[in-house]
Design an enzyme around this catalytic site. Structure first.
Site, mmCIF file in Angstrom:
data_model
loop_
_atom_site.group_PDB
_atom_site.id
_atom_site.type_symbol
_atom_site.label_atom_id
_atom_site.label_comp_id
_atom_site.label_asym_id
_atom_site.label_seq_id
_atom_site.Cartn_x
_atom_site.Cartn_y
_atom_site.Cartn_z
ATOM 1 N N TRP A 9 0.778 -1.094 -0.250
ATOM 2 C CA TRP A 9 0.011 -0.081 -0.012
ATOM 3 C C TRP A 9 0.697 1.276 0.016
ATOM 4 O O TRP A 9 0.203 2.550 -0.037
ATOM 5 C CB TRP A 9 -0.783 0.003 1.195
ATOM 6 N N HIS A 94 12.854 -2.845 -0.684
ATOM 7 C CA HIS A 94 12.223 -2.417 -1.894
ATOM 8 C C HIS A 94 12.804 -1.056 -2.464
ATOM 9 O O HIS A 94 13.506 -0.408 -1.998
ATOM 10 C CB HIS A 94 10.765 -1.732 -1.501
ATOM 11 N N GLU A 166 11.538 -7.190 -8.854
ATOM 12 C CA GLU A 166 10.816 -6.161 -9.193
ATOM 13 C C GLU A 166 11.920 -5.157 -10.043
ATOM 14 O O GLU A 166 12.448 -4.397 -9.477
ATOM 15 C CB GLU A 166 10.291 -5.327 -7.868
ATOM 16 N N GLY A 238 1.475 -3.118 -6.442
ATOM 17 C CA GLY A 238 1.596 -1.936 -5.884
ATOM 18 C C GLY A 238 0.469 -1.054 -5.960
ATOM 19 O O GLY A 238 -0.888 -1.309 -5.407
ATOM 20 N N GLY A 239 0.292 -0.435 -6.970
ATOM 21 C CA GLY A 239 -0.970 0.526 -7.558
ATOM 22 C C GLY A 239 -2.688 -0.362 -7.293
ATOM 23 O O GLY A 239 -3.423 0.131 -6.701
HETATM 24 P P1 PGA Z 1 3.248 -1.234 -9.103
HETATM 25 O O1 PGA Z 1 4.070 -1.130 -7.798
HETATM 26 O O2 PGA Z 1 2.383 -2.420 -8.824
HETATM 27 O O3 PGA Z 1 2.407 0.047 -8.744
HETATM 28 O O4 PGA Z 1 4.179 -1.125 -10.176
HETATM 29 C C1 PGA Z 1 4.818 -2.176 -7.404
HETATM 30 C C2 PGA Z 1 5.892 -2.170 -6.014
HETATM 31 O O5 PGA Z 1 6.606 -1.149 -6.066
HETATM 32 O O6 PGA Z 1 5.954 -3.029 -5.216
#
Ligand code: PGA
Length: 259
Positions: A9, A94, A166, A238-239
């Site tokens: 989040w 992250h 990621e 994320g989003g």
């Molecule tokens: P995103 O972010 O799904 O908005 O690309 C992923 C994350 O930063 O863990």
């Protein structure tokens, strides 16, 4: 295959929104066969933990933890604070922490050790920048990040740790993001490398089963395709995790992965 669907989040929301999201996700995934992790702001621990009481599929996570038990570390969250709210996971490394807070491999290694010592599962995030990808350095960078992060770490169970790949250029909100996930061929290369590395590092028994997640622009429209990649056992979102319906749809597609 046991799967994991992780929400990040980030620094979004307020008490009403956190409670609403946690409630909808907890109810919405009841019939879906995946474990779910909610990485919430620390300010949401109290509200979210109450809503997770008495159920066994949704887990609370921190987005970062401090490597020390306690002390004069203004602005940080300790493992015992997370545990006090029955949290059981934490993100570590992250790319936003690496970029905004200059977190180094050595520091991340100490955070992973701290999490393991207290039986909290670290979800260790790794990923290359766009320049590194363009210069064909992806595997080299991931290898270095893993070597630093996992230095002197021993685990006896595959559940102790998870790895999230990621690529920085795929994270929807990153500066210079391409706003898209890698192709399945690109993912196959990375996840074959990750699987081999985990087996080499932790042995067959444990390494084979360590959860390998993909994160970066995951949404309902691309989850099924991503999950067809061999060796991917879940996603970090994320989003799209800020919308309960989208997140539940993603979780359903993750759960549908064929073994
Ligand atoms: P995103 O972010 O799904 O908005 O690309 C992923 C994350 O930063 O863990």
């Amino acid at each position: 295959m046991e799967t994991l669907t992780v929400a990040n989040w980030k620094m979004y929301g307020n008490r009403n929104e956190w409670r609403d999201l946690a409630e909808k996700v907890t109810t919405g995934i009841l019939d879906i066969n995946t474990h779910v992790v909610l990485s919430t702001p620390s300010a949401a621990f109290a509200d979210v933990s109450v809503l997770l009481e008495g159920q066994s599929k949704v887990f609370l996570a921190a987005q970062d933890i401090h490597p020390n038990d306690e002390g004069a570390h203004t602005g940080n969250t300790s493992i015992s604070m997370l545990k006090d709210f029955s949290g059981s996971f934490t993100l570590v490394g992250h790319s936003e922490r690496r970029a905004e807070h200059g977190e180094t491999g050595e520091l991340l290694n100490s955070k992973i050790k701290q999490a393991l010592k207290h039986e909290i599962c670290p979800i260790f995030c790794i990923g290359e920048s766009l320049d590194e990808r363009k210069n064909n350095k992806t595997i080299q960078i991931l290898d270095e990040q893993l070597e630093f992060g996992l230095n002197n770490i021993d685990i006896s169970s595959a559940e102790a740790i998870a790895i999230a790949y990621e690529p920085v250029w795929a994270i929807s909100s990153s500066v210079g993001s391409l706003g898209r996930e890698p192709s399945n061929e690109e993912l196959e290369d990375v996840f074959t490398f990750l699987k081999t590395k985990m087996v080499k590092r932790f042995g067959n028994e444990v390494g084979e089963k360590i959860k390998l997640l993909y994160g970066g622009s995951v949404k309902p429209a691309n989850t099924q395709k991503i999950m067809t990649v061999k060796n991917i056992s879940g996603v970090l979102v994320g989003g799209a995790s800020l919308n309960a319906n989208s997140f539940i749809e993603i979780a359903a597609q993750v759960a549908a992965k064929k073994a």
